[in-house]
Motif scaffolding. Structure first.
Motif, PDB file in Angstrom:
ATOM      1  N   MET A 224       0.853  -1.185   0.000  1.00 21.55           N
ATOM      2  CA  MET A 224       0.000   0.000   0.000  1.00 21.55           C
ATOM      3  C   MET A 224       0.892   1.239   0.000  1.00 21.55           C
ATOM      4  O   MET A 224       1.899   1.288   0.701  1.00 21.55           O
ATOM      5  CB  MET A 224      -0.903  -0.034   1.247  1.00 21.55           C
ATOM      6  N   SER A 225       0.554   2.224  -0.840  1.00 15.90           N
ATOM      7  CA  SER A 225       1.387   3.423  -0.929  1.00 15.90           C
ATOM      8  C   SER A 225       0.492   4.653  -1.043  1.00 15.90           C
ATOM      9  O   SER A 225      -0.717   4.539  -1.245  1.00 15.90           O
ATOM     10  CB  SER A 225       2.258   3.330  -2.178  1.00 15.90           C
ATOM     11  N   PHE A 226       1.113   5.832  -0.940  1.00 17.01           N
ATOM     12  CA  PHE A 226       0.365   7.083  -1.082  1.00 17.01           C
ATOM     13  C   PHE A 226      -0.288   7.139  -2.457  1.00 17.01           C
ATOM     14  O   PHE A 226      -1.424   7.570  -2.615  1.00 17.01           O
ATOM     15  CB  PHE A 226       1.317   8.269  -0.879  1.00 17.01           C
ATOM     16  N   ASN A 231      -5.044   6.817  -6.141  1.00 11.51           N
ATOM     17  CA  ASN A 231      -5.771   5.955  -7.091  1.00 11.51           C
ATOM     18  C   ASN A 231      -7.166   5.639  -6.587  1.00 11.51           C
ATOM     19  O   ASN A 231      -8.103   5.496  -7.368  1.00 11.51           O
ATOM     20  CB  ASN A 231      -5.032   4.627  -7.275  1.00 11.51           C
ATOM     21  N   TYR A 232      -7.283   5.500  -5.267  1.00 10.18           N
ATOM     22  CA  TYR A 232      -8.590   5.204  -4.669  1.00 10.18           C
ATOM     23  C   TYR A 232      -9.581   6.316  -5.009  1.00 10.18           C
ATOM     24  O   TYR A 232     -10.718   6.055  -5.413  1.00 10.18           O
ATOM     25  CB  TYR A 232      -8.441   5.052  -3.151  1.00 10.18           C
ATOM     26  N   LEU A 233      -9.121   7.579  -4.871  1.00 11.51           N
ATOM     27  CA  LEU A 233     -10.014   8.705  -5.150  1.00 11.51           C
ATOM     28  C   LEU A 233     -10.391   8.735  -6.635  1.00 11.51           C
ATOM     29  O   LEU A 233     -11.541   8.998  -6.992  1.00 11.51           O
ATOM     30  CB  LEU A 233      -9.347  10.027  -4.738  1.00 11.51           C
ATOM     31  N   THR A 234      -9.424   8.441  -7.504  1.00 10.42           N
ATOM     32  CA  THR A 234      -9.706   8.379  -8.942  1.00 10.42           C
ATOM     33  C   THR A 234     -10.739   7.291  -9.218  1.00 10.42           C
ATOM     34  O   THR A 234     -11.674   7.480 -10.004  1.00 10.42           O
ATOM     35  CB  THR A 234      -8.405   8.015  -9.727  1.00 10.42           C
ATOM     36  N   HIS A 235     -10.556   6.159  -8.548  1.00 10.56           N
ATOM     37  CA  HIS A 235     -11.472   5.036  -8.728  1.00 10.56           C
ATOM     38  C   HIS A 235     -12.890   5.419  -8.309  1.00 10.56           C
ATOM     39  O   HIS A 235     -13.862   5.174  -9.028  1.00 10.56           O
ATOM     40  CB  HIS A 235     -10.969   3.837  -7.909  1.00 10.56           C
ATOM     41  N   ILE A 236     -12.998   6.053  -7.126  1.00 10.28           N
ATOM     42  CA  ILE A 236     -14.300   6.459  -6.603  1.00 10.28           C
ATOM     43  C   ILE A 236     -14.987   7.413  -7.586  1.00 10.28           C
ATOM     44  O   ILE A 236     -16.178   7.293  -7.871  1.00 10.28           O
ATOM     45  CB  ILE A 236     -14.111   7.161  -5.216  1.00 10.28           C
ATOM     46  N   PHE A 237     -14.204   8.351  -8.148  1.00  9.86           N
ATOM     47  CA  PHE A 237     -14.786   9.317  -9.081  1.00  9.86           C
ATOM     48  C   PHE A 237     -15.275   8.609 -10.346  1.00  9.86           C
ATOM     49  O   PHE A 237     -16.394   8.863 -10.814  1.00  9.86           O
ATOM     50  CB  PHE A 237     -13.745  10.403  -9.423  1.00  9.86           C
ATOM     51  N   SER A 238     -14.458   7.689 -10.858  1.00  9.10           N
ATOM     52  CA  SER A 238     -14.856   6.974 -12.084  1.00  9.10           C
ATOM     53  C   SER A 238     -16.097   6.123 -11.825  1.00  9.10           C
ATOM     54  O   SER A 238     -17.005   6.041 -12.652  1.00  9.10           O
ATOM     55  CB  SER A 238     -13.683   6.141 -12.610  1.00  9.10           C
TER      56      SER A 238
END
Ligand code: GDD
Ligand code: MN
Length: 373
Positions: A224-226, A231-238
């Motif tokens: 797990m990295s910053f 990427n998590y936020l990008t994923h949530i937005f997509s």
């Protein structure tokens, strides 16, 4: 051996359960993991699918154990990385209707797989999620900082997605599901949280959660990295863009904002170019904004629900909008005159309440929201 390492080895057993395990530099974990799974799943016809992106000797270890264990098959990807894409690849290769996804490092106790299967047989669940956050569960294996990040990540998902609100551990890396719930659906391989993708995109009826204690890592270290958190936020937005029912309120608010712009432009043109008086300009510009808002909402916000005729929807929309103006004025007057609140704050409160009310009324009346949508 090196030359053969990305050749897919098919399992020789029929399987009731496909276990998908993504691996990145987990060499020391492979042998104990397979041994533990084997002893927990003695009476189950299962297959283990390793999708490996490692740069160490993990694949050699997998090849070694697969020679003695007929349940194992694998794919090694030379030039690709990504937890979610590895899991999606594993799901594609899986032979059984029941698929379990878990990590390779035994932080998810292998004995959970049998528990999940039992739960599945008992409840006929579509998705089974071992949870760290229900009575009996424990997220002990994570640092305080990771716990905080994980907490915020879970809440972002809960606020934005209806289907996630009832799940206590939507960011879990271990879960089981029926393959049929994602039939004809496209899963996007962004980031790590493939369970969230399945919860939002999948078509299912029931979810069961069972408590478990997250273990500490014995060998290797967390990947797990910053960058993964971004990427998590990008994923949530997509995901939000791809889920009509979850994105609806945000689209509605954007349409509302466009209405304010239309209103101001028309108002200005009427006064400056056509010399229309202020009151009449105000009425015409507001009416124009109601119509453009209706057109945009009809096309984008509630794009998939069309029960009434268009003119019926327009009439209902005008009724709701008028009610919204009345509620806005009422709250503004109440806060400003009775409670002596600041004039701007009073109006902001009025706008907020009337926007939510407008959205809800349009959702259940103008565009008749269907429960199963
Ligand atoms: N194929 C592949 N490619 N596998 C990967 C990659 C990759 O790029 N990155 C990580 N993995 C594998 C690891 O080898 C491990 O088996 C699994 O994905 C999880 O990685 P860890 O590095 O052990 O993650 P963690 O322990 O910090 O967090 C895990 O547990 C949490 C609690 O369930 C993850 O599963 C989180 O998503 C989860 O919230
Ligand atoms: Mn781990």
């Amino acid at each position: 051996m090196k030359n053969n390492k990305n050749i897919l080895k098919q399992p020789t057993v029929y399987s009731d359960l496909s276990l998908v395990i993504p691996t990145f530099n987990e060499a020391k974990n492979i042998v104990p993991l397979v041994r533990q799974l084997d002893s927990c799943l003695k009476d189950v016809a299962y297959e283990i699918i390793f999708i490996d992106d490692s740069s160490d000797n993990t694949i050699e270890k997998i090849i070694e154990v697969s020679k003695k264990n007929k349940h194992i098959f694998f794919e090694h990807r030379d030039n690709q990385r990504g937890l979610a894409s590895a899991v999606i690849r594993g799901i594609e290769l899986a032979h059984s209707e029941f698929i379990a996804v878990m990590d390779a490092d035994m932080q998810h106790p292998p004995s959970l797989i049998k528990e999940m299967l039992k739960e599945e047989i008992k409840n006929h669940s579509d998705i089974i999620i071992p949870s760290r956050f229900m009575p009996g569960g424990d997220d002990g294996g994570l640092s305080v900082c990771r716990k905080l990040v994980s907490f915020v990540a879970r809440w972002i998902a809960r606020i934005l997605f209806k289907s996630i609100r009832k799940v206590s551990d939507p960011t879990s890396g271990i879960f089981m599901f029926r393959k049929s719930i994602i039939k004809n659906k496209t899963l996007r391989p962004t980031g790590w949280k493939i369970l969230i993708e399945i919860l939002v995109i999948g078509e299912y009826k029931n979810i069961t959660e069972i408590p478990y204690k997250f273990q500490s890592r014995r060998y290797g270290k967390s990947k797990m990295s910053f960058r993964e958190q971004i990427n998590y936020l990008t994923h949530i937005f997509s995901l939000l863009c791809r889920s009509p029912k979850d994105r609806r309120f945000f689209v509605f608010m954007c349409v509302g904002l466009s209405g304010v712009i239309v209103n101001l432009i028309v108002y200005d043109i009427l006064i400056k170019i056509f010399s229309v008086n202020v009151l009449l300009s105000g009425i015409i510009s507001a009416s124009t904004a109601v119509v453009t808002n209706f057109i945009l909402n009809d096309k984008y916000t509630w794009c998939e629900q069309k029960n009434d005729q268009k003119h019926q929807r327009l009439i209902k929309y005008i009724v709701v909008s008028s009610l919204g103006i009345a509620v806005n004025a009422l709250i503004l007057a109440l806060l400003f005159y009775v409670f002596s609140l600041n004039y701007l704050l009073s109006n902001i409160a009025g706008i907020a309440v009337s926007s939510i009310m407008n959205f809800k009324l349009n959702d259940i009346w103008t565009w008749k929201y269907k429960k199963n949508d």
